[in-house]
Design an enzyme around this catalytic site. Sequence first.
Site, mmCIF file in Angstrom:
data_model
loop_
_atom_site.group_PDB
_atom_site.id
_atom_site.type_symbol
_atom_site.label_atom_id
_atom_site.label_comp_id
_atom_site.label_asym_id
_atom_site.label_seq_id
_atom_site.Cartn_x
_atom_site.Cartn_y
_atom_site.Cartn_z
ATOM 1 N N CYS A 65 -10.429 11.740 7.837
ATOM 2 C CA CYS A 65 -10.478 12.862 7.095
ATOM 3 C C CYS A 65 -8.947 13.696 6.883
ATOM 4 O O CYS A 65 -8.753 14.045 8.176
ATOM 5 C CB CYS A 65 -11.751 13.688 7.144
ATOM 6 S SG CYS A 65 -13.284 12.592 7.394
ATOM 7 N N CYS A 118 -14.108 24.277 14.440
ATOM 8 C CA CYS A 118 -14.618 23.031 13.909
ATOM 9 C C CYS A 118 -13.285 22.121 13.499
ATOM 10 O O CYS A 118 -12.325 22.607 12.723
ATOM 11 C CB CYS A 118 -15.310 23.265 12.507
ATOM 12 S SG CYS A 118 -16.774 23.968 12.683
ATOM 13 N N CYS A 170 -8.942 16.909 9.034
ATOM 14 C CA CYS A 170 -9.453 17.232 10.409
ATOM 15 C C CYS A 170 -8.588 16.786 11.470
ATOM 16 O O CYS A 170 -7.842 15.391 11.423
ATOM 17 C CB CYS A 170 -10.775 16.157 10.433
ATOM 18 S SG CYS A 170 -11.559 16.115 12.009
ATOM 19 N N CYS A 177 -21.802 22.260 20.794
ATOM 20 C CA CYS A 177 -21.344 21.402 20.004
ATOM 21 C C CYS A 177 -20.660 20.196 20.738
ATOM 22 O O CYS A 177 -20.124 20.199 21.684
ATOM 23 C CB CYS A 177 -20.279 21.882 19.151
ATOM 24 S SG CYS A 177 -19.311 20.859 18.061
ATOM 25 N N GLU A 220 -14.156 16.591 24.203
ATOM 26 C CA GLU A 220 -14.284 17.940 24.141
ATOM 27 C C GLU A 220 -15.777 18.483 23.754
ATOM 28 O O GLU A 220 -16.331 17.740 22.888
ATOM 29 C CB GLU A 220 -13.319 18.897 23.331
ATOM 30 C CG GLU A 220 -12.025 18.827 23.974
ATOM 31 C CD GLU A 220 -10.749 19.459 23.135
ATOM 32 O OE1 GLU A 220 -9.948 19.989 23.846
ATOM 33 O OE2 GLU A 220 -10.965 19.809 21.759
ATOM 34 N N CYS A 236 -11.983 9.385 16.553
ATOM 35 C CA CYS A 236 -12.625 8.941 15.134
ATOM 36 C C CYS A 236 -12.031 7.938 14.252
ATOM 37 O O CYS A 236 -10.735 7.911 14.321
ATOM 38 C CB CYS A 236 -12.958 10.322 14.301
ATOM 39 S SG CYS A 236 -14.094 9.915 13.007
HETATM 40 N N1 SAH Z 1 -17.684 13.199 12.168
HETATM 41 C C1 SAH Z 1 -18.829 14.145 11.802
HETATM 42 C C2 SAH Z 1 -19.030 15.099 12.610
HETATM 43 C C3 SAH Z 1 -17.858 15.774 13.228
HETATM 44 S S1 SAH Z 1 -16.913 17.125 12.139
HETATM 45 C C4 SAH Z 1 -18.627 14.845 10.325
HETATM 46 O O1 SAH Z 1 -17.602 14.605 9.653
HETATM 47 O O2 SAH Z 1 -19.592 15.554 9.679
HETATM 48 C C5 SAH Z 1 -17.972 18.719 12.160
HETATM 49 C C6 SAH Z 1 -17.652 19.494 10.555
HETATM 50 O O3 SAH Z 1 -16.348 19.842 10.712
HETATM 51 C C7 SAH Z 1 -17.282 18.498 9.606
HETATM 52 O O4 SAH Z 1 -18.150 19.095 8.436
HETATM 53 C C8 SAH Z 1 -16.140 18.305 9.292
HETATM 54 O O5 SAH Z 1 -15.763 17.979 8.029
HETATM 55 C C9 SAH Z 1 -15.440 19.988 9.794
HETATM 56 N N2 SAH Z 1 -14.049 19.712 9.952
HETATM 57 C C10 SAH Z 1 -13.308 18.967 10.247
HETATM 58 N N3 SAH Z 1 -12.098 19.445 10.401
HETATM 59 C C11 SAH Z 1 -12.214 20.792 9.924
HETATM 60 C C12 SAH Z 1 -11.186 21.837 10.109
HETATM 61 N N4 SAH Z 1 -9.845 21.571 10.282
HETATM 62 N N5 SAH Z 1 -11.500 23.116 9.474
HETATM 63 C C13 SAH Z 1 -12.768 23.263 9.097
HETATM 64 N N6 SAH Z 1 -13.900 22.256 9.320
HETATM 65 C C14 SAH Z 1 -13.355 21.135 9.771
HETATM 66 FE FE1 SF4 Z 2 -14.203 11.984 11.968
HETATM 67 FE FE2 SF4 Z 2 -13.123 14.354 11.733
HETATM 68 FE FE3 SF4 Z 2 -13.991 12.863 9.401
HETATM 69 FE FE4 SF4 Z 2 -15.842 13.958 11.046
HETATM 70 S S1 SF4 Z 2 -14.244 15.199 9.784
HETATM 71 S S2 SF4 Z 2 -15.417 11.975 10.231
HETATM 72 S S3 SF4 Z 2 -14.684 13.700 12.908
HETATM 73 S S4 SF4 Z 2 -12.252 12.434 10.663
#
Ligand code: SAH
Ligand code: SF4
Length: 383
Positions: free
Chosen positions: A137, A366, A140, A126, A113, A133
């Site tokens: 996390c 995000c 996420c 974005c 996406e 991934c």
């Molecule tokens: N993998 C990279 C980039 C993608 S995520 C990273 O983790 O930095 C981009 C941002 O969105 C990151 O700061 C991530 O922690 C945040 N993010 C992920 N899931 C989210 C959620 N459900 N609500 C708000 N921010 C989130």
């Molecule tokens: Fe991967 Fe989501 Fe963690 Fe970013 S926030 S490193 S996309 S699992």
Amino acid sequence: MSAPITQDVLTIPRKATDGLPNLVGMTRDQMRAALIAAGTPEKQAKMRVGQVWQWVYHWGVRDFEAMTNLAKDYRALLAANFTLQVPQVVTRQISTDCTRKYLVRIDGGHEVEVVYIPEEDRGTLCISSQVGCTLTCSFCHTGTQKLVRNLTAAEIVGQVMLARDDLGEWPIPGAPRVETRLISNIVLMGMGEPLYNFDNVRDAMNVAMDNEGIALGRRRITLSTSGVVPEIARTATEIGCLLAVSFHATTDEVRDQLVPINKKWNIETLLNELRAYPGLSNSERITFEYVMLQGVNDSKEDAYRLVELLRGIPAKVNLIPFNEWPGAPYKRSSGNRIHAFADIIYNAGYASPIRTPRGEDIMAACGQLKSATEKQRKSAQVN
Ligand code: SAH
Ligand code: SF4
């Protein structure tokens, strides 16, 4: 009443992959070698790269036949040996707040996406660096999906190109130069961990920054990492873009839970690396992303600890209200709590903007990317 969400399936014809090398995504050196291998005399190769580059990245042309300053037989040579391909848009959704989300298909039938976020003073694209991934996390949505593969450089810069196609942003020959860009900024904050696909991300961003093409300034690109410490310094030296770090917690105990890569490179190791970040200055501060999770990482004590941890690092803190997704194990902190947290950081001398969630109605905010799209696509009305 707000405008309805729109979703449409775009009818971009599918060009079968014919196995020819794709010139999109190649660095200038790679393109030069490819043109020579296809029969371009070495002496002409640099000039040919310049010409093709301008057609592809300045004018947005994807058909060799349209490259009218090349002789007919040279155009034929290019067409016989190469393709110019970007990922295909499968669906485009437009949110009530005008955010656009594209579901795009790449080779192998995988999907990623891309999100376009228009704001008053900028337009941010974005983009994704991986399908899914490998990291997990816990807050996420992308992290709940298994990695399928890294994107190629063509698929990464191709996301910028397909968004420019959709927004009609390529220049029109003879028309006055438009100074305001629809896509003025790129953030590598979509699906995937960009530093686990470093070379392709670097090559794609160098193509996007090249002055004779898309020509985005390096400070208009932000790469977000969860903290892949050994690759962080290369972001400055090999790309030169801005850096954002998904910090999200102020103790290793909590960060281990939220961002499991912390078990490999903990807070202290990460901060030491960031302190040594090449070229770090006040004008190019590191952004610390901090997702606000109710009762998990949003106390006043957390805010004070964060301030202590940041000492000595030119930083700003971007507070992200948690974006929920089906089955998510967390809740968004209350507005009051987020503001109280922001005030503590701000009073300690750090900018602490609160990120406005965009495109929530189309699951484009995000951390919401991917899996739900499949579900939505099945149930959505397709025109
Ligand atoms: N993998 C990279 C980039 C993608 S995520 C990273 O983790 O930095 C981009 C941002 O969105 C990151 O700061 C991530 O922690 C945040 N993010 C992920 N899931 C989210 C959620 N459900 N609500 C708000 N921010 C989130
Ligand atoms: Fe991967 Fe989501 Fe963690 Fe970013 S926030 S490193 S996309 S699992």
